[in-house]
Design an enzyme around this catalytic site. Sequence first.
Site, PDB file in Angstrom:
ATOM      1  N   HIS A  19     -14.241  -7.362  -7.133  1.00 52.97           N
ATOM      2  CA  HIS A  19     -14.411  -5.918  -7.035  1.00 52.97           C
ATOM      3  C   HIS A  19     -14.834  -5.297  -8.362  1.00 52.97           C
ATOM      4  CE1 HIS A  19     -13.288  -5.973  -2.945  1.00 52.97           C
ATOM      5  NE2 HIS A  19     -11.993  -6.173  -3.123  1.00 52.97           N
TER       6      HIS A  19
ATOM      7  N   HIS B  85     -10.570  -1.740  -7.318  1.00 53.41           N
ATOM      8  CA  HIS B  85     -11.047  -1.779  -5.930  1.00 53.41           C
ATOM      9  C   HIS B  85     -11.971  -0.596  -5.670  1.00 53.41           C
ATOM     10  CE1 HIS B  85     -10.916  -2.230  -1.548  1.00 53.41           C
ATOM     11  NE2 HIS B  85     -10.364  -3.411  -1.753  1.00 53.41           N
TER      12      HIS B  85
ATOM     13  N   TYR C 224       0.866  -1.171   0.000  1.00 54.04           N
ATOM     14  CA  TYR C 224       0.000   0.000   0.000  1.00 54.04           C
ATOM     15  C   TYR C 224       0.907   1.228   0.000  1.00 54.04           C
ATOM     16  CZ  TYR C 224      -2.578  -3.883   2.041  1.00 54.04           C
ATOM     17  OH  TYR C 224      -3.102  -5.130   2.290  1.00 54.04           O
TER      18      TYR C 224
ATOM     19  N   ARG D 110       2.325  -4.362  -6.179  1.00 53.10           N
ATOM     20  CA  ARG D 110       0.936  -3.915  -6.253  1.00 53.10           C
ATOM     21  C   ARG D 110       0.644  -2.818  -5.253  1.00 53.10           C
ATOM     22  NH1 ARG D 110      -3.622  -6.002  -2.666  1.00 53.10           N
ATOM     23  NH2 ARG D 110      -2.304  -4.604  -1.432  1.00 53.10           N
TER      24      ARG D 110
END
Length: 284
Positions: free
Chosen positions: A169, A138, A66, A96
């Site tokens: 998602h 997402h 993240y 990612r």
Amino acid sequence: MKLSLCTISFRHHLVSLEELAAWAADNGFHGIELWGAHARNLAAVSDRGGDWLAAFGLSAPMVSDYLPLDGDPDALVRKTLDLCRLAQRWGARKIRTFAGSAGSAETAPERALFIAERLRTLCGLAADHGLSLLVETHPGTLADSLASTRALIAAVGHPALKINFDVLHVWEGGDDPVAARRALRPHIGHYHLKNIRDRSDLTVFEPANVYAAAGRRDGMVPLFDGAVDYHRFLTELADDPTAEGSLEWFGDDCHRVLRHDREAVTALLAPATVTRRVGGVARC
């Protein structure tokens, strides 16, 4: 399709990576997708990395993290470079992250441009390390629908940007996963596979619930038992022999469900495997 399991599935388990790797190898998985927090906490263990994982017959396709797009730019660059180095250590070709922390409809154009510019910078860092930067589809991000994801790809405009196509998602955002996959196929670098009992249960995947040890798991179901039609989606995916994906299970009884889903996916895709004989030896 090369299938991996995610170490995040075992975020609340007292299980070593060695135990997990041995289990993954014994149960037909091709690799292990590393959660960024796990990769960082293993950094001090000098004999853990891609070569070690390869001894189990496994690879690490992606390190999932993240990256703080909203934060100090120098800190963002440092964290991205650290993530790139971790990916290289594990032989991963992909890192990612998420495209911001607000949905496309709630994001002003100048804010969307800011996020795109930061992602473009990170793509350059990833490319310098021989990696792709994957943005996950997402809710609550600039990749919360097919239209917004395509707009983001165009705004970033960097070849190192790829999409981590989270099938659930995409469906949650109101798009048909099969149609969305066809539209985004040149940009897809990885797939996340999970399912839900009913649209009314989608709140179980909110981060505050997923990461809580006492969070609600009711509504999380095996891949072929839920509202998203994975039989249709994976049948469509069978035409891509290079596809890589991860079973992302957040519910209870991880070993049983992951084993069951891996076997079910393999059984579904097996008829699409064309066997030919070369010199009397069967090859696939």
